[in-house]
Write a protein that holds these residues in place. Structure first.
Motif, mmCIF file in Angstrom:
data_model
loop_
_atom_site.group_PDB
_atom_site.id
_atom_site.type_symbol
_atom_site.label_atom_id
_atom_site.label_comp_id
_atom_site.label_asym_id
_atom_site.label_seq_id
_atom_site.Cartn_x
_atom_site.Cartn_y
_atom_site.Cartn_z
ATOM 1 N N TYR A 73 -5.594 4.143 -0.277
ATOM 2 C CA TYR A 73 -4.751 3.117 0.342
ATOM 3 C C TYR A 73 -4.866 3.242 1.866
ATOM 4 N N ARG A 74 -5.099 2.104 2.525
ATOM 5 C CA ARG A 74 -5.092 2.106 3.984
ATOM 6 C C ARG A 74 -3.674 1.773 4.442
ATOM 7 N N ASP A 81 -4.561 7.071 2.667
ATOM 8 C CA ASP A 81 -3.961 8.019 1.729
ATOM 9 C C ASP A 81 -4.711 7.989 0.410
ATOM 10 N N ASN A 82 -4.818 9.165 -0.238
ATOM 11 C CA ASN A 82 -5.334 9.257 -1.602
ATOM 12 C C ASN A 82 -4.170 9.335 -2.574
ATOM 13 N N GLY A 135 -7.214 -0.308 -1.107
ATOM 14 C CA GLY A 135 -6.112 -1.256 -0.990
ATOM 15 C C GLY A 135 -5.564 -1.199 0.421
ATOM 16 N N ASP A 136 -5.464 -2.363 1.052
ATOM 17 C CA ASP A 136 -4.957 -2.426 2.434
ATOM 18 C C ASP A 136 -3.457 -2.693 2.397
ATOM 19 N N TYR A 137 -2.666 -1.641 2.687
ATOM 20 C CA TYR A 137 -1.206 -1.738 2.626
ATOM 21 C C TYR A 137 -0.591 -1.523 4.006
ATOM 22 N N PRO A 143 -0.404 -7.142 1.082
ATOM 23 C CA PRO A 143 -1.404 -6.219 0.512
ATOM 24 C C PRO A 143 -2.608 -6.970 -0.037
ATOM 25 N N HIS A 144 -3.768 -6.393 0.125
ATOM 26 C CA HIS A 144 -4.958 -6.979 -0.460
ATOM 27 C C HIS A 144 -6.002 -5.895 -0.730
ATOM 28 N N ALA A 145 -6.899 -6.216 -1.656
ATOM 29 C CA ALA A 145 -8.004 -5.318 -2.002
ATOM 30 C C ALA A 145 -9.188 -5.628 -1.102
#
Length: 213
Positions: A73-74, A81-82, A135-137, A143-145
């Motif tokens: 996750y960005r 983050d993992n 995933g861009d959070y 949010p988007h992939a």
């Protein structure tokens, strides 16, 4: 003295189960670890043509940032983050290679689409590098992939000449921030890359030139 010692022993014996249960906390629960896959489905393909080219797909390389099985996750401009509890069933390199091999096998653009070692000599090799897979959070945005790939088609009959090369990037809005939504979003992003790649390969001459026969 003896009676006092016996009394202290009984107190310790009574307190031991309480101390033990407090230390172990056997009833405490932890999040369940979950595994996900991609599913790009299959496209609407034209009837089979007289294709003679044989394609081998090399296992895709993946940026070290996204090569592990944990979902990424960005969450900031320079922060990723993992997710320890939500991961891919197999590494992304295997996952994406299998999906591309399955899709292109049904495209009817090639006689065979192979992956790994086999006894059939390929005429072309598809080489891919995954540059983004997360995933861009980031705060302040929806949010988007995100999926980024660099694809290269090599003609094995012409001293490994590169006959096609292009970078693809897809961003797919997500319904939420759940791992399920991210798996669905990255599946959709991979499907769109495949649609674009298949269309682009339609403009590449795959048949051998008269001089190379």
């Amino acid at each position: 003295m003896i009676a006092r010692a016996a009394k202290m022993g009984l107190c310790c014996a009574a307190m031991f189960p309480l101390v033990l249960s407090g230390c172990l906390n056997l009833s405490r629960s932890y999040p369940e670890k979950r595994s996900f896959v991609l599913d790009v489905g299959s496209g609407q393909q034209p009837p089979a043509a007289d294709a003679s080219a044989v394609l081998r797909i090399s296992r895709f390389r993946v940026s070290p940032l996204f090569a592990g099985r944990a979902m990424v996750y960005r969450v900031g401009e320079l922060q990723y983050d993992n997710d320890f509890y939500n991961e891919w069933l197999v590494p992304p390199s295997v996952l994406l290679t299998q999906q591309f091999q399955g899709w292109l096998s049904k495209s009817n653009r090639f006689r065979f689409v192979l992956s790994g070692m086999n006894h059939v000599e390929p005429t072309h090799v598809l080489d891919g590098t995954v540059t983004e897979f997360y995933g861009d959070y980031r705060a302040g945005g929806s949010p988007h992939a995100v999926l980024g790939m660099e694809m290269m088609l090599i003609d094995d009959r012409k001293d490994e000449a590169v006959v096609f090369r292009r970078s693809y990037r897809q961003e797919v809005p997500l319904a939420g921030r759940s791992p399920d939504a991210l798996a669905a979003g990255l599946s959709q992003a991979a499907r769109q890359v495949l649609v674009d790649l298949d269309r682009d390969l339609g403009g590449v001459s795959l048949e051998p030139s008269p001089s190379s026969r």
